[in-house]
Design a protein around this motif. Structure first.
Motif, short mmCIF file in Angstrom:
data_model
loop_
_atom_site.label_atom_id
_atom_site.label_comp_id
_atom_site.label_asym_id
_atom_site.label_seq_id
_atom_site.Cartn_x
_atom_site.Cartn_y
_atom_site.Cartn_z
N TRP A 257 -8.90 -16.85 -8.20
CA TRP A 257 -10.16 -16.23 -8.63
C TRP A 257 -9.87 -15.35 -9.82
O TRP A 257 -8.98 -14.50 -9.77
CB TRP A 257 -10.75 -15.41 -7.49
N ASP B 41 -17.24 -15.47 -13.56
CA ASP B 41 -15.90 -15.61 -12.97
C ASP B 41 -15.53 -17.09 -12.95
O ASP B 41 -16.34 -17.95 -13.25
CB ASP B 41 -15.79 -14.99 -11.59
N LEU C 193 -17.61 -16.29 3.52
CA LEU C 193 -17.37 -15.69 2.21
C LEU C 193 -18.41 -14.59 2.00
O LEU C 193 -19.60 -14.82 2.20
CB LEU C 193 -17.52 -16.74 1.11
N ASP C 194 -17.95 -13.41 1.63
CA ASP C 194 -18.83 -12.32 1.20
C ASP C 194 -18.46 -12.01 -0.23
O ASP C 194 -17.28 -11.79 -0.55
CB ASP C 194 -18.62 -11.07 2.06
N TRP C 195 -19.45 -12.01 -1.12
CA TRP C 195 -19.21 -11.79 -2.54
C TRP C 195 -20.34 -10.94 -3.08
O TRP C 195 -21.47 -11.03 -2.63
CB TRP C 195 -19.19 -13.13 -3.27
N ARG D 188 -21.64 -8.29 -6.74
CA ARG D 188 -21.40 -7.51 -7.95
C ARG D 188 -22.54 -6.52 -8.10
O ARG D 188 -23.69 -6.80 -7.74
CB ARG D 188 -21.30 -8.39 -9.18
N TRP E 227 -16.80 -7.52 -5.64
CA TRP E 227 -15.99 -7.65 -4.43
C TRP E 227 -16.08 -9.07 -3.89
O TRP E 227 -17.03 -9.80 -4.14
CB TRP E 227 -16.41 -6.64 -3.36
N ASN E 228 -15.03 -9.44 -3.16
CA ASN E 228 -14.91 -10.79 -2.64
C ASN E 228 -14.10 -10.71 -1.36
O ASN E 228 -13.01 -10.13 -1.35
CB ASN E 228 -14.17 -11.64 -3.68
N THR F 184 -9.02 -10.39 0.54
CA THR F 184 -10.00 -9.53 -0.12
C THR F 184 -9.50 -9.12 -1.50
O THR F 184 -8.30 -8.93 -1.71
CB THR F 184 -10.29 -8.26 0.70
N HIS G 249 -25.60 -10.07 -4.17
CA HIS G 249 -24.53 -10.27 -3.20
C HIS G 249 -24.92 -11.37 -2.25
O HIS G 249 -26.10 -11.66 -2.07
CB HIS G 249 -24.18 -8.96 -2.48
#
Length: 168
Positions: A2, A27, A43-45, A47, A57-58, A69, A159
């Motif tokens: 990433w 990204d 998946l939690d993402w 900005r 965050w990712n 993470t 998010h």
């Protein structure tokens, strides 16, 4: 792999009779195996752009309670990266005690349902090929007001949470 190519970018699109302007993010995710073979469960993402600060965050959860993470905070030319991230119902804490917290308020759902839906992937062929390499995915994507510790202003966050293997 990433890689954040642009944590913060101003963009505008001119159309007949209308100009759209906004702040964005870009990204690059490079995978060397099919998504269905990665063992990803969630998946939690996200900005958030608040004042002159951008937070990204990712969190990738794998079967067996293992998580990968990454978090990034950019203010002006100062970049800070963390491998620690805590998510709760109201936001995210990036990094250990010296990290930053972003509170997410007034959530509005932008999309809830299959990640490979007809609206974003109108081609049946594209959806079929994606279905071969990816497991079923259920996505919820929000836009929220964002508040960052130490910042006077509020801003916006996009998010999402994706469950792999179907709805959860």
């Amino acid at each position: 792999h990433w890689s954040v190519k642009a944590a913060r970018a101003e963009a505008s699109i001119a159309m007949p009779g209308r100009v759209l302007e906004g702040r964005g993010y870009a990204d690059w995710v490079e995978l060397r195996r099919f998504t269905r073979n990665l063992g990803i469960s969630r998946l939690d993402w996200g900005r958030a752009h608040v004042g002159d600060t951008t937070l990204i965050w990712n969190r990738i959860g794998q079967r067996g309670d293992v998580a990968w993470t990454r978090a990034l905070s950019v203010t002006g030319g100062d970049e800070r990266r963390w491998d620690e991230l805590h998510l709760d119902g109201s936001g995210a804490v990036l990094g250990p005690a010296h990290g930053r917290r972003v509170a997410l308020e007034d959530r509005r759902v932008l999309h809830e349902g299959p990640a490979l839906d007809r609206e974003r992937f109108p081609s049946a062929v594209t959806r079929a090929v994606a279905g071969l390499v990816s497991p079923p995915m259920h996505e919820t994507r929000w836009v929220s007001r964002a508040r960052v510790d130490g910042e006077r202003d509020t801003g916006w966050a996009v998010h999402e949470r994706v469950h792999f293997g179907g709805a959860s």
